[in-house]
Design a protein around this motif. Structure first.
Motif, PDB file in Angstrom:
ATOM      1  N   THR A  46       0.831  -1.199   0.000  1.00 29.54           N
ATOM      2  CA  THR A  46       0.000   0.000   0.000  1.00 29.54           C
ATOM      3  C   THR A  46       0.870   1.255   0.000  1.00 29.54           C
ATOM      4  OG1 THR A  46      -1.758  -1.188   1.161  1.00 29.54           O
ATOM      5  CG2 THR A  46      -1.832   1.216   1.255  1.00 29.54           C
ATOM      6  N   ASP A  47       1.915   1.264   0.822  1.00 29.94           N
ATOM      7  CA  ASP A  47       2.826   2.417   0.857  1.00 29.94           C
ATOM      8  C   ASP A  47       3.535   2.602  -0.476  1.00 29.94           C
ATOM      9  OD1 ASP A  47       2.189   2.996   3.489  1.00 29.94           O
ATOM     10  OD2 ASP A  47       3.992   2.049   4.327  1.00 29.94           O
ATOM     11  N   VAL A  48       4.013   1.514  -1.062  1.00 33.01           N
ATOM     12  CA  VAL A  48       4.736   1.609  -2.333  1.00 33.01           C
ATOM     13  C   VAL A  48       3.815   2.120  -3.434  1.00 33.01           C
ATOM     14  CG1 VAL A  48       5.847   0.252  -4.159  1.00 33.01           C
ATOM     15  CG2 VAL A  48       6.546  -0.058  -1.789  1.00 33.01           C
ATOM     16  N   VAL A  49       2.596   1.620  -3.504  1.00 28.59           N
ATOM     17  CA  VAL A  49       1.655   2.067  -4.536  1.00 28.59           C
ATOM     18  C   VAL A  49       1.356   3.557  -4.354  1.00 28.59           C
ATOM     19  CG1 VAL A  49      -0.743   1.856  -5.335  1.00 28.59           C
ATOM     20  CG2 VAL A  49       0.660  -0.184  -5.038  1.00 28.59           C
ATOM     21  N   LYS A  50       1.153   3.976  -3.119  1.00 26.91           N
ATOM     22  CA  LYS A  50       0.878   5.397  -2.851  1.00 26.91           C
ATOM     23  C   LYS A  50       2.039   6.267  -3.329  1.00 26.91           C
ATOM     24  CE  LYS A  50       0.845   8.666   0.927  1.00 26.91           C
ATOM     25  NZ  LYS A  50       1.057   8.847   2.354  1.00 26.91           N
ATOM     26  N   TRP A  51       3.259   5.929  -2.907  1.00 23.26           N
ATOM     27  CA  TRP A  51       4.413   6.746  -3.258  1.00 23.26           C
ATOM     28  C   TRP A  51       4.777   6.646  -4.731  1.00 23.26           C
ATOM     29  CZ3 TRP A  51       6.356  10.729  -0.820  1.00 23.26           C
ATOM     30  CH2 TRP A  51       5.997  10.905   0.512  1.00 23.26           C
ATOM     31  N   HIS A  52       4.513   5.514  -5.348  1.00 23.05           N
ATOM     32  CA  HIS A  52       4.738   5.402  -6.795  1.00 23.05           C
ATOM     33  C   HIS A  52       3.784   6.348  -7.523  1.00 23.05           C
ATOM     34  CE1 HIS A  52       4.270   3.714 -10.871  1.00 23.05           C
ATOM     35  NE2 HIS A  52       5.578   3.509 -10.763  1.00 23.05           N
ATOM     36  N   GLY A  53       2.542   6.411  -7.092  1.00 28.65           N
ATOM     37  CA  GLY A  53       1.583   7.343  -7.686  1.00 28.65           C
ATOM     38  C   GLY A  53       2.039   8.789  -7.531  1.00 28.65           C
ATOM     39  N   LEU A  54       2.558   9.130  -6.353  1.00 29.39           N
ATOM     40  CA  LEU A  54       3.083  10.483  -6.129  1.00 29.39           C
ATOM     41  C   LEU A  54       4.303  10.749  -7.008  1.00 29.39           C
ATOM     42  CD1 LEU A  54       2.726  10.664  -2.240  1.00 29.39           C
ATOM     43  CD2 LEU A  54       1.351  11.879  -3.946  1.00 29.39           C
ATOM     44  N   LEU A  55       5.125   9.729  -7.209  1.00 28.15           N
ATOM     45  CA  LEU A  55       6.295   9.856  -8.083  1.00 28.15           C
ATOM     46  C   LEU A  55       5.871  10.094  -9.527  1.00 28.15           C
ATOM     47  CD1 LEU A  55       9.333   9.598  -8.741  1.00 28.15           C
ATOM     48  CD2 LEU A  55       8.993   7.106  -8.803  1.00 28.15           C
ATOM     49  N   THR A  96      13.294  18.451  -7.613  1.00 33.59           N
ATOM     50  CA  THR A  96      13.472  18.138  -6.195  1.00 33.59           C
ATOM     51  C   THR A  96      12.326  17.265  -5.680  1.00 33.59           C
ATOM     52  OG1 THR A  96      14.691  20.193  -5.849  1.00 33.59           O
ATOM     53  CG2 THR A  96      13.735  19.158  -3.892  1.00 33.59           C
ATOM     54  N   ALA A  97      11.099  17.613  -6.029  1.00 33.08           N
ATOM     55  CA  ALA A  97       9.935  16.828  -5.593  1.00 33.08           C
ATOM     56  C   ALA A  97       9.998  15.413  -6.172  1.00 33.08           C
ATOM     57  CB  ALA A  97       8.645  17.520  -6.009  1.00 33.08           C
ATOM     58  N   ARG A  98      10.299  15.319  -7.453  1.00 32.76           N
ATOM     59  CA  ARG A  98      10.370  14.004  -8.099  1.00 32.76           C
ATOM     60  C   ARG A  98      11.473  13.160  -7.470  1.00 32.76           C
ATOM     61  NH1 ARG A  98      12.939  13.034 -13.137  1.00 32.76           N
ATOM     62  NH2 ARG A  98      14.726  13.799 -11.977  1.00 32.76           N
ATOM     63  N   ASP A  99      12.648  13.746  -7.276  1.00 32.93           N
ATOM     64  CA  ASP A  99      13.762  12.990  -6.706  1.00 32.93           C
ATOM     65  C   ASP A  99      13.491  12.571  -5.265  1.00 32.93           C
ATOM     66  OD1 ASP A  99      15.001  13.289  -9.145  1.00 32.93           O
ATOM     67  OD2 ASP A  99      16.522  14.702  -8.428  1.00 32.93           O
ATOM     68  N   GLY A 100      12.840  13.434  -4.505  1.00 34.70           N
ATOM     69  CA  GLY A 100      12.487  13.078  -3.131  1.00 34.70           C
ATOM     70  C   GLY A 100      11.523  11.906  -3.089  1.00 34.70           C
ATOM     71  N   ARG A 101      10.551  11.914  -3.959  1.00 34.13           N
ATOM     72  CA  ARG A 101       9.585  10.806  -4.006  1.00 34.13           C
ATOM     73  C   ARG A 101      10.255   9.528  -4.487  1.00 34.13           C
ATOM     74  NH1 ARG A 101       4.287  14.306  -5.972  1.00 34.13           N
ATOM     75  NH2 ARG A 101       4.221  15.511  -4.025  1.00 34.13           N
ATOM     76  N   ALA A 102      11.195   9.656  -5.415  1.00 33.81           N
ATOM     77  CA  ALA A 102      11.944   8.487  -5.877  1.00 33.81           C
ATOM     78  C   ALA A 102      12.752   7.884  -4.726  1.00 33.81           C
ATOM     79  CB  ALA A 102      12.854   8.864  -7.042  1.00 33.81           C
ATOM     80  N   LEU A 103      13.336   8.741  -3.901  1.00 30.77           N
ATOM     81  CA  LEU A 103      14.093   8.251  -2.746  1.00 30.77           C
ATOM     82  C   LEU A 103      13.193   7.494  -1.772  1.00 30.77           C
ATOM     83  CD1 LEU A 103      16.492  11.237  -1.989  1.00 30.77           C
ATOM     84  CD2 LEU A 103      17.131   8.942  -2.751  1.00 30.77           C
TER      85      LEU A 103
END
Length: 160
Positions: A46-55, A96-103
């Motif tokens: 669930t966390d990975v799907v959420k953050w992948h969507g944000l990425l 910066t936002a994209r890289d932070g979400r990728a991290l």
């Protein structure tokens, strides 16, 4: 991304998507469907799907910002004006936002990432029932020969 500034930007999303699919053994769409059907079944998924969507969302914002900046730069005379500098700052913020979400996605996928072991121990501790109170609930026993605690007199000195 042929219209954008950095051709490898989409690779960030692509590489992480592949890692997610390998990690969970299913395609991204299938994983999203599984998480939608049972969001509490696998909190990590669930966390990975959420953050992948944000990425993905951040990558889209970055792509639009890059296109806008390139268009402004092509229409610019020799010097860059303030609105175009504003677009450049927008691109930097989007990177910066994209890289932070990728991290965050990379951290979620790495079981040995710093802080993960402590986090896992903390989660286990919350799941285990306590066997007694966390703090003593009764006053400690005083032995017969121990002096009474000092108190402060009205005059500001200590008395026994």
């Amino acid at each position: 991304m042929s219209d954008g500034i950095s051709d490898d930007a989409e690779d960030v999303v692509g590489v992480l998507t592949e890692r997610i699919e390998e990690h969970f053994g299913m395609g991204m769409e299938q994983l999203k469907a599984a998480v939608s059907a049972k969001p509490n079944a696998n909190p990590a998924a669930t966390d990975v799907v959420k953050w992948h969507g944000l990425l993905v969302q951040a990558q889209s914002v970055l792509g639009r910002a890059e296109v806008d900046l390139l268009a402004a730069l092509e229409a610019q005379p020799s010097e860059v004006d303030d609105p175009t500098m504003g677009l450049a700052h927008r691109v930097n913020a989007a990177v910066t936002a994209r890289d932070g979400r990728a991290l965050v996605v990379r951290w979620l996928l790495d079981p040995d990432a710093p802080g993960k072991k402590d986090l896992a121990a903390e989660r286990l501790a919350r799941l285990r029932p306590r066997t007694g109170p966390a703090v003593p609930t009764s006053a400690p026993q005083r032995s017969g020969g121990a002096p009474a605690p000092a108190s402060v007199s009205r005059a500001g000195g200590f008395t026994r």
